[in-house]
Scaffold this active site. Sequence first.
Site, PDB file in Angstrom:
ATOM      1  N   CYS A   1     -10.058  17.177 -14.207  1.00 14.19           N
ATOM      2  CA  CYS A   1      -9.095  16.831 -15.250  1.00 14.19           C
ATOM      3  C   CYS A   1      -9.143  15.329 -15.503  1.00 14.19           C
ATOM      4  O   CYS A   1      -9.512  14.558 -14.623  1.00 14.19           O
ATOM      5  CB  CYS A   1      -7.700  17.250 -14.788  1.00 14.19           C
TER       6      CYS A   1
ATOM      7  N   SER B   1      -6.866  13.198 -15.581  1.00 11.32           N
ATOM      8  CA  SER B   1      -6.024  12.408 -14.670  1.00 11.32           C
ATOM      9  C   SER B   1      -6.765  12.082 -13.370  1.00 11.32           C
ATOM     10  O   SER B   1      -6.492  11.049 -12.751  1.00 11.32           O
ATOM     11  CB  SER B   1      -4.736  13.152 -14.348  1.00 11.32           C
TER      12      SER B   1
ATOM     13  N   HIS C   1      -8.549   9.089 -14.325  1.00 11.85           N
ATOM     14  CA  HIS C   1      -7.624   7.954 -14.403  1.00 11.85           C
ATOM     15  C   HIS C   1      -7.405   7.354 -13.006  1.00 11.85           C
ATOM     16  O   HIS C   1      -7.240   6.144 -12.870  1.00 11.85           O
ATOM     17  CB  HIS C   1      -6.286   8.372 -15.020  1.00 11.85           C
TER      18      HIS C   1
ATOM     19  N   HIS D   1      -6.679  18.360  -8.640  1.00 10.48           N
ATOM     20  CA  HIS D   1      -5.316  18.927  -8.715  1.00 10.48           C
ATOM     21  C   HIS D   1      -5.258  20.140  -9.630  1.00 10.48           C
ATOM     22  O   HIS D   1      -4.182  20.508 -10.098  1.00 10.48           O
ATOM     23  CB  HIS D   1      -4.331  17.843  -9.191  1.00 10.48           C
TER      24      HIS D   1
ATOM     25  N   CYS E   1      -3.510  23.128 -14.135  1.00  8.28           N
ATOM     26  CA  CYS E   1      -3.151  21.900 -14.875  1.00  8.28           C
ATOM     27  C   CYS E   1      -3.396  22.019 -16.374  1.00  8.28           C
ATOM     28  O   CYS E   1      -2.479  22.279 -17.126  1.00  8.28           O
ATOM     29  CB  CYS E   1      -3.850  20.652 -14.329  1.00  8.28           C
TER      30      CYS E   1
END
Length: 375
Positions: free
Chosen positions: A47, A49, A52, A68, A175
């Site tokens: 993902c 994130s 990030h 996640h 997610c």
Amino acid sequence: MSTTGKVIKCKAAVLWELKKPFTIEEVEVAPPKAHEVRIKVVASGICRSDDHAVSGSLAVPLPVVLGHEAAGIVESVGEGVTTVKPGDKVIPLFVPQCEKCTVCKHPEGNLCLKNDLLKCQGTMQDGSCRLTYKGKTVYSFLGISTFSQYTVVDENAVAKIDAAAPLEKVCLIGCGFSTGYGSAVKTAKVKPGSTCAVFGLGGVGLSVIMGCKVAGAARIIGIDINKDKFAKAKEAGATECISPQDFQKPIEEVLKEMSGGGVDFSFEVIGRLDTMMAALMCCQESFGVSVIVGVPPGSETLPVSPILLLTGRTWKGAVFGGFKSKDSVPKLVTDFMAKKFSLDPLITHILPFEKINEGFELLRSGKSIRTILTF
Ligand code: COD
Ligand code: ZN
Ligand code: ZN
């Protein structure tokens, strides 16, 4: 030989330094303590994130095992665990649902106060870690660290799902899919016959479109600067797709004209301030609802005229689509099994876990929607 109660040595992708590739290491995974669950990870999506965290725009302590968006099988449980048992198929939850905090007790709240999303402390809920490398602490990511063959999570951060569910697909319910889909069906509560505008046609934007479609929207307008995204958006349910670059006037004006005054629901699924404003302005002033799904990197802010809201628009946002995680994830898996929606349009690549760096390159170059790592 049973591994219950013992330390498990297994492979995990460790991030040692920001902006560097992951290295596959042998880590030690401690047995679950009371009210914790050890999971054999079977599939994990990559993902944005996670990236990030690699780039540093989401600050996490290092070294860390990221990941996640996963699905797996319970290997063992700690004392007092009642909601899952060894052998159960499960999805770890990056937003837990403790049932005890003020947010969990509120019928509409979903960002349980036990979450590690806002502080990113990198630990389990008791403040300690279960993963080590040669005896030294490796931090957790959002309490679930799924880029590892085994991981330990708190019981309130794992949901039991249908035993027949294909884990290499339903991991996305952990997610990306739920974030988008829930923004439409739960946060915005899209109504049958309505007109929706979805800014950004990445994996999360496609999931918003699927939610709008399931909710019975009559028109779903996809907006993206990359026209290569239009075909998949239409496959997911968009009725029209437009690029802001094809118009002289601001995109909110174009959308107002297309919808006879403004759309009923708009969604910003890019993570940019200018498109957040455009999404707010393109919705009907008396009753339009605009939902922020994307997060801009850094701590940027927006100057907003209160008149935009005073006249009747609603501006909202939510993490994980506004879903209470432990309650909703099993139901979403059931809906998937009943073919209420498909996850196939989101999955562009499947790679063995060891090729994780390749998966991140695919994300950064825009070549993938979702890459699923299999363990
Ligand atoms: N105008 C129109 N479209 C644009 C523009 C623009 N100015 N700029 C970029 N786009 C398009 C791109 O071409 C792309 O197709 C799309 O926007 C964005 O898609 P992706 O593939 O980059 O992103 P997604 O769909 O995987 O995710 C987007 C999010 C914004 C949701 C994500 O990055 C994010 O911010 N997530 C955080 C939200 C959250 O809940 N986090 C918790 C755990 S993940
Ligand atoms: Zn995510
Ligand atoms: Zn809670």
